[in-house]
Each structure stands twice: as structure tokens, then as C-alpha cells.
Write a protein that holds these residues in place. Sequence first.
Motif, short mmCIF file in Angstrom:
data_model
loop_
_atom_site.label_atom_id
_atom_site.label_comp_id
_atom_site.label_asym_id
_atom_site.label_seq_id
_atom_site.Cartn_x
_atom_site.Cartn_y
_atom_site.Cartn_z
N GLU A 1 4.28 -79.85 -33.87
CA GLU A 1 3.34 -80.04 -34.96
C GLU A 1 1.93 -80.30 -34.40
O GLU A 1 0.95 -79.71 -34.86
N GLU A 2 1.84 -81.16 -33.39
CA GLU A 2 0.54 -81.45 -32.76
C GLU A 2 -0.08 -80.20 -32.15
O GLU A 2 -1.30 -80.07 -32.09
N GLN A 3 0.76 -79.27 -31.69
CA GLN A 3 0.28 -78.03 -31.10
C GLN A 3 -0.14 -77.00 -32.15
O GLN A 3 -0.57 -75.90 -31.82
N GLY A 4 0.02 -77.36 -33.42
CA GLY A 4 -0.37 -76.46 -34.51
C GLY A 4 0.66 -75.39 -34.81
O GLY A 4 0.35 -74.39 -35.46
N ALA B 1 3.51 -76.94 -39.79
CA ALA B 1 2.55 -77.54 -40.72
C ALA B 1 3.29 -78.19 -41.89
O ALA B 1 3.29 -77.66 -43.01
N LYS C 1 3.57 -69.45 -30.07
CA LYS C 1 2.58 -69.69 -31.13
C LYS C 1 1.98 -68.37 -31.61
O LYS C 1 1.82 -68.14 -32.81
N GLU D 1 2.17 -66.96 -35.41
CA GLU D 1 0.96 -66.67 -36.17
C GLU D 1 0.92 -65.24 -36.69
O GLU D 1 0.25 -64.94 -37.68
#
Length: 127
Positions: free
Chosen positions: A26-29, A32, A67, A71
Motif C-alpha cells: 500500500e505504501e508503495q502505491g 489503494a 507495479k 497500472e
Amino acid sequence: MSKIYYSISDLARELDITTRAIRFYEEQGMLAPERRGQERIYSAKDRVALKLILRGKRIGFSLAECKELIELYDPAGGNRKQLDTFMEKIAERRAQLQQQLLDIQQMQLELDTAEERCIAALEQTQA
């Protein structure tokens, strides 16, 4: 149709990982979750993303690569770009593993040679 939600402990238990790992992603995006007070509420999309992260890690992808793939997810667009990128990354990883295998085989040959020389030198010292 009602939405399905998960708590952090639900996901941790289901995927056999720690809640700390989930918070890290979560901290790494990469995830969400919604917030309800202090509680994190994860959607089905977060669950799929987490499964992709774990699968990516198992096959040697970096977090940045995971990631990038997450995305690219576009359910409306048919995910063609995500799948094409995934195939490219699989080919790259396969090539890396093949090179590592060749490197290991070469190292084994060098170890065999070194071992043979040591055995020969030991035999000469005993004679």
C-alpha cells in the motif's frame, strides 16, 4: 450487484502473507484501500493486484515491474497492453534465467577443474 470487500486480515489469511507486507505494498502505491476510520477496506481489484504482486515476486519480477503491470490493468480496454507487456517481461526473465543457468554450469566446470587439481596436489603430497 453488491461489491465485495476484504479486511487486511482477510487478505493476509487468504494469501498467507503478513498484514505488514500488505501495508508495505500500500505504501508503495500498489494497493489503494478505502478507509473507514482506522480500518482499511480492500476491494476485489486490490485483491487481484495483491495476487499479481505475489505471482510476480515468485517468478522474479521486481516490485517496479509488478507495479507497472498493475497500472496497465484496464478492464474496459481488454487488457491487451498489460498482456503484451507481461509477455515481454516473461521473455526477458526467461532469458535472464537461461544466462544464469549457463553461468552456473560454467562455474560448476571450473569447480570440478579446481577440485581435480586439489586432489592431484594432495595425492602428490602423500607420495
